[in-house]
Design a protein around this motif. Structure first.
Motif, PDB file in Angstrom:
ATOM      1  N   GLU A   7       0.753  -1.135   0.067  1.00 47.50           N
ATOM      2  CA  GLU A   7       0.092   0.219   0.053  1.00 47.50           C
ATOM      3  C   GLU A   7       0.842   1.215  -0.115  1.00 47.50           C
ATOM      4  N   ARG A   8       0.846   2.235  -0.854  1.00 49.53           N
ATOM      5  CA  ARG A   8       1.468   3.223  -1.051  1.00 49.53           C
ATOM      6  C   ARG A   8       1.250   4.211   0.294  1.00 49.53           C
ATOM      7  N   THR A   9       0.033   4.459   0.553  1.00 50.18           N
ATOM      8  CA  THR A   9      -0.221   5.181   1.564  1.00 50.18           C
ATOM      9  C   THR A   9       0.402   4.674   2.843  1.00 50.18           C
ATOM     10  N   THR A  10       0.538   3.397   3.016  1.00 44.63           N
ATOM     11  CA  THR A  10       1.330   2.959   4.057  1.00 44.63           C
ATOM     12  C   THR A  10       2.637   3.139   4.134  1.00 44.63           C
ATOM     13  N   ALA A  11       3.229   3.079   2.875  1.00 43.26           N
ATOM     14  CA  ALA A  11       4.783   3.520   2.549  1.00 43.26           C
ATOM     15  C   ALA A  11       4.919   4.963   2.983  1.00 43.26           C
ATOM     16  N   LEU A  12       3.965   5.829   2.547  1.00 43.06           N
ATOM     17  CA  LEU A  12       3.977   7.196   2.675  1.00 43.06           C
ATOM     18  C   LEU A  12       3.957   7.532   4.353  1.00 43.06           C
ATOM     19  N   THR A  13       2.934   7.012   5.060  1.00 42.55           N
ATOM     20  CA  THR A  13       2.912   7.201   6.406  1.00 42.55           C
ATOM     21  C   THR A  13       4.382   6.755   6.979  1.00 42.55           C
ATOM     22  N   LEU A  14       4.966   5.913   6.764  1.00 42.68           N
ATOM     23  CA  LEU A  14       6.452   5.464   7.159  1.00 42.68           C
ATOM     24  C   LEU A  14       7.223   6.358   7.002  1.00 42.68           C
ATOM     25  N   TYR A  15       7.459   6.973   5.584  1.00 43.98           N
ATOM     26  CA  TYR A  15       8.069   8.068   5.200  1.00 43.98           C
ATOM     27  C   TYR A  15       8.051   9.376   6.111  1.00 43.98           C
ATOM     28  N   GLU A  16       6.848   9.564   6.291  1.00 47.15           N
ATOM     29  CA  GLU A  16       6.315  10.774   7.138  1.00 47.15           C
ATOM     30  C   GLU A  16       6.882  10.771   8.670  1.00 47.15           C
ATOM     31  N   THR A  17       6.798   9.010   9.097  1.00 49.50           N
ATOM     32  CA  THR A  17       7.394   9.121  10.579  1.00 49.50           C
ATOM     33  C   THR A  17       8.862   8.623  10.487  1.00 49.50           C
ATOM     34  N   GLY A  18       9.627   8.930   9.554  1.00 52.01           N
ATOM     35  CA  GLY A  18      10.983   8.551   9.644  1.00 52.01           C
ATOM     36  C   GLY A  18      11.256   7.011   9.377  1.00 52.01           C
ATOM     37  N   GLY A  19      10.501   6.207   8.966  1.00 50.40           N
ATOM     38  CA  GLY A  19      10.865   4.865   8.709  1.00 50.40           C
ATOM     39  C   GLY A  19      11.226   4.636   7.496  1.00 50.40           C
ATOM     40  N   LEU A  20      11.343   5.628   6.363  1.00 48.22           N
ATOM     41  CA  LEU A  20      11.690   5.402   5.054  1.00 48.22           C
ATOM     42  C   LEU A  20      12.381   6.549   4.686  1.00 48.22           C
ATOM     43  N   ASP A  21      13.483   6.515   3.780  1.00 53.91           N
ATOM     44  CA  ASP A  21      13.954   7.635   3.534  1.00 53.91           C
ATOM     45  C   ASP A  21      13.599   7.963   1.741  1.00 53.91           C
ATOM     46  N   MET A  22      12.926   7.167   1.031  1.00 55.45           N
ATOM     47  CA  MET A  22      12.561   7.227  -0.340  1.00 55.45           C
ATOM     48  C   MET A  22      11.111   6.785  -0.535  1.00 55.45           C
ATOM     49  N   VAL A  23      10.298   7.292  -0.935  1.00 58.37           N
ATOM     50  CA  VAL A  23       8.859   6.557  -1.138  1.00 58.37           C
ATOM     51  C   VAL A  23       8.127   6.953  -2.371  1.00 58.37           C
ATOM     52  N   SER A  24       7.679   6.092  -3.065  1.00 51.70           N
ATOM     53  CA  SER A  24       6.886   6.500  -4.050  1.00 51.70           C
ATOM     54  C   SER A  24       5.520   7.065  -3.709  1.00 51.70           C
ATOM     55  N   ARG A  84       7.295  20.826  -2.539  1.00 53.96           N
ATOM     56  CA  ARG A  84       8.533  20.465  -1.807  1.00 53.96           C
ATOM     57  C   ARG A  84       9.488  19.984  -2.362  1.00 53.96           C
ATOM     58  N   ALA A  85      10.759  20.487  -1.792  1.00 56.13           N
ATOM     59  CA  ALA A  85      12.042  20.146  -2.132  1.00 56.13           C
ATOM     60  C   ALA A  85      12.265  18.720  -2.439  1.00 56.13           C
ATOM     61  N   GLU A  86      11.730  18.066  -1.409  1.00 57.03           N
ATOM     62  CA  GLU A  86      12.118  16.597  -1.523  1.00 57.03           C
ATOM     63  C   GLU A  86      11.233  15.732  -2.734  1.00 57.03           C
ATOM     64  N   ILE A 137       1.817   7.524 -21.074  1.00 54.03           N
ATOM     65  CA  ILE A 137       3.060   7.209 -20.824  1.00 54.03           C
ATOM     66  C   ILE A 137       3.267   7.588 -19.466  1.00 54.03           C
ATOM     67  N   SER A 138       4.145   6.786 -18.608  1.00 52.83           N
ATOM     68  CA  SER A 138       4.031   6.895 -16.973  1.00 52.83           C
ATOM     69  C   SER A 138       5.073   7.889 -16.778  1.00 52.83           C
ATOM     70  N   ALA A 139       5.194   8.149 -15.582  1.00 56.17           N
ATOM     71  CA  ALA A 139       6.021   9.218 -14.896  1.00 56.17           C
ATOM     72  C   ALA A 139       6.366   8.694 -13.514  1.00 56.17           C
ATOM     73  N   GLN A 140       7.496   8.893 -13.097  1.00 51.38           N
ATOM     74  CA  GLN A 140       8.004   8.534 -11.571  1.00 51.38           C
ATOM     75  C   GLN A 140       7.721   9.965 -10.684  1.00 51.38           C
ATOM     76  N   ASN A 141       6.912   9.580  -9.637  1.00 53.97           N
ATOM     77  CA  ASN A 141       6.856  10.741  -8.589  1.00 53.97           C
ATOM     78  C   ASN A 141       7.044  10.263  -7.109  1.00 53.97           C
ATOM     79  N   PHE A 142       8.009  10.653  -6.681  1.00 53.21           N
ATOM     80  CA  PHE A 142       8.563   9.987  -5.178  1.00 53.21           C
ATOM     81  C   PHE A 142       9.301  11.253  -4.580  1.00 53.21           C
ATOM     82  N   LEU A 143       9.494  10.859  -3.147  1.00 48.22           N
ATOM     83  CA  LEU A 143       9.791  11.729  -2.298  1.00 48.22           C
ATOM     84  C   LEU A 143      11.251  11.153  -1.891  1.00 48.22           C
ATOM     85  N   VAL A 144      12.156  11.999  -1.674  1.00 49.86           N
ATOM     86  CA  VAL A 144      13.781  11.766  -0.980  1.00 49.86           C
ATOM     87  C   VAL A 144      13.902  12.638   0.035  1.00 49.86           C
ATOM     88  N   LYS A 145      14.278  12.082   1.207  1.00 47.67           N
ATOM     89  CA  LYS A 145      14.668  13.022   2.303  1.00 47.67           C
ATOM     90  C   LYS A 145      15.806  13.992   1.973  1.00 47.67           C
TER      91      LYS A 145
END
Length: 489
Positions: free
Chosen positions: A211-228, A240-242, A458-466
């Motif tokens: 679940e991408r929403t679960t991964a995003l929650t982990l990113y926001e709480t410091g459990g992940l450094d990169m997330v789609s 945002r810069a990230e 045609i697809s695109a990547q959208n992700f966050l990086v700390k």
């Protein structure tokens, strides 16, 4: 970081999906590797020579090349890997990648039993000879791809299907597989025997999170450094810069099983394609996706924006009526299958609604886990199925040869002799104008006349990086090399 599915395999001869290949490309290296401009550069090979007629290649391996257990990487390891890919018993879906090599197709199809007649052999431990049937202008690019990476015959024969277990897998890339807790986490550690500059980050942890929403929650709480990012979150993070957005050389399509009624009738396939307004998809996904009508993506030679069927519900209804279903009456309920994912679910629901609205037909949706889905496509493709195709090398041949008759990744069960002849011709045509015309004609057969597939977008990547994670380099081919990544807090 996270991945959306468990990698189905880490065997380079068997991997066909982006998740598996992302991991493999950081564990292993081939003869060459793309740089940021998508130009093949020396990797395991320090140099190569091409004969004047373009049919013979000599690759010279580096002298300081070792596997993670300390043994030298040899030309014999490449010869073994390439012939294993072609061996019919391996049943590799990517075997056709090497069909330009002498006798390779005959060997893969069982018409030739002797592997020593295939045009690849080690002349000595540091020199690999490849003989082609004809000059192929993109051949060097193929040697960047994971299916051509070297393999250790002794370990594969000893451990069979378990050779990719963490305690048995030996690699030649910048990282080695330290831990693989299935459906949970992979842990990569720097390979101390890697020939190149040591990775800047000693350990990379990759969590399997569906679940991408679960991964995003982990990113926001410091459990992940990169997330789609899931589509519904893109607007919130866009400034945002990230936030990272990267247009891709990746087409998203729906395929038909052309042997299964009612889609064994091209009129019905064309009707479905013309009943879908692709301009809705960028608004649904919000991540910079672009509507697609032809198959070769923008940014690649051979892109033809005017080729392909346009949205025309009146003509779609007429074709359906001609096929025996006026107003959609008595049209059977058909199944559309996709692997479980937020984007795939949104697109499937949109198409379901459009087909009901524009053709008065009902489709049922069937989603399944990635590994199960891939097996289903191989054994018994659904009536309609979703897939994507990202560039393995930046040449139109990589997109167009996908749908040649009998191709390992062609799950439509469609074939067309004229189409196949055009693709073979295009692979060696050196005149750009003539080559462009060849691919234009082939794309018309694929997306206007026969329509075994409906290109959608045609697809695109959208992700966050700390902010403290540096060196994440993106490109249109989705290649992410972990060796350049560092953490600076």
């Amino acid at each position: 970081m996270s991945i959306g599915t468990e990698p189905p395999t880490l065997d380079p001869s068997l991997a066909t999906d982006g998740t598996s290949i992302l991991i493999i490309e950081n564990l292993m290296e081939g003869l060459t590797q793309f740089d940021q401009t998508l130009t093949p550069k020396p990797a395991s090979a320090s140099s190569w020579e091409i004969s004047p007629d373009g049919r013979r290649y000599l690759f010279h391996l580096r002298k300081n090349l070792f596997w993670s257990d300390g043994k030298p990487v040899t030309a014999q390891d490449f010869e073994y890997a390439w012939k294993r890919l072609l061996n019919p018993q391996t049943a590799s879906e990517y075997a056709y990648f090497l069909y330009d090599i002498e006798n390779s197709e005959e060997y893969n199809q069982g018409k030739l039993k002797e592997s020593d007649k295939v045009g690849v052999r080690a002349l000595d431990s540091e020199t690999l000879e490849v003989r082609l049937k004809k000059p192929v202008i993109y051949f060097i690019s193929i040697t960047t791809f994971s299916a051509t990476f070297p393999l250790r015959r002794d370990l594969i024969e000893k451990y069979q299907n378990h050779w990719t277990d963490p305690d048995k897998m030996v690699v030649n890339g910048p990282y080695r597989l330290k831990e693989w807790r299935h459906e949970y986490k992979l842990r990569l550690e720097a390979n101390l025997n890697y020939y190149g500059t040591p990775p800047l980050c000693n350990t990379i942890e990759i969590f399997v999170i569906n679940e991408r929403t679960t991964a995003l929650t982990l990113y926001e709480t410091g459990g992940l450094d990169m997330v789609s990012l899931p589509p519904e979150a893109i607007e919130h993070y866009r400034t945002r810069a990230e936030y990272v957005n990267q247009p891709l050389l990746r087409g998203y399509y729906y395929g038909f099983n052309t042997e299964a009624p009612p889609f064994n009738n091209p009129k019905i396939r064309r009707a479905f394609s013309m009943a879908i307004d692709r301009e809705e998809f960028p608004h649904v996904l919000k991540g910079g996706e672009r509507s697609a009508y032809s198959w070769i993506p923008p940014g690649m030679f051979g892109y033809e924006p005017l080729v392909g069927l346009r949205f025309n519900p009146k003509e779609a209804a007429r074709l359906l009526s001609e096929a025996g279903f006026p107003g959609g009456k008595d049209f059977p309920v058909v199944t559309t299958a996709f692997n479980t994912d937020t984007v795939n679910g949104l697109i499937a629901e949109n198409i379901q609604a459009q087909l009901k609205r524009n053709l008065n037909v009902t489709i049922s949706l069937d989603n399944m886990e990635w590994k199960v889905y891939l097996k289903k496509l191989q054994l018994n493709p659904p009536q309609i199925f979703r897939l994507g195709w990202g560039a393995d090398y930046p040449d139109p041949d990589n997109f167009m040869n996908l749908f040649m008759k009998g191709g390992g990744n062609n799950h439509t069960r469609w074939g067309n002799m004229k189409y196949d002849q055009l693709i073979v011709s295009g692979s060696s045509e050196r005149d750009p104008q003539k080559r462009r015309m060849i691919y234009r004609e082939a794309q018309k057969i694929l997306t206007e006349d026969e329509v075994p597939i409906m290109p959608l977008f045609i697809s695109a990547q959208n992700f966050l990086v700390k902010s403290y994670v540096r060196g994440v380099e993106t490109n249109p081919m989705e290649l992410i090399f972990f060796k350049t990544i560092s953490v600076i807090r």
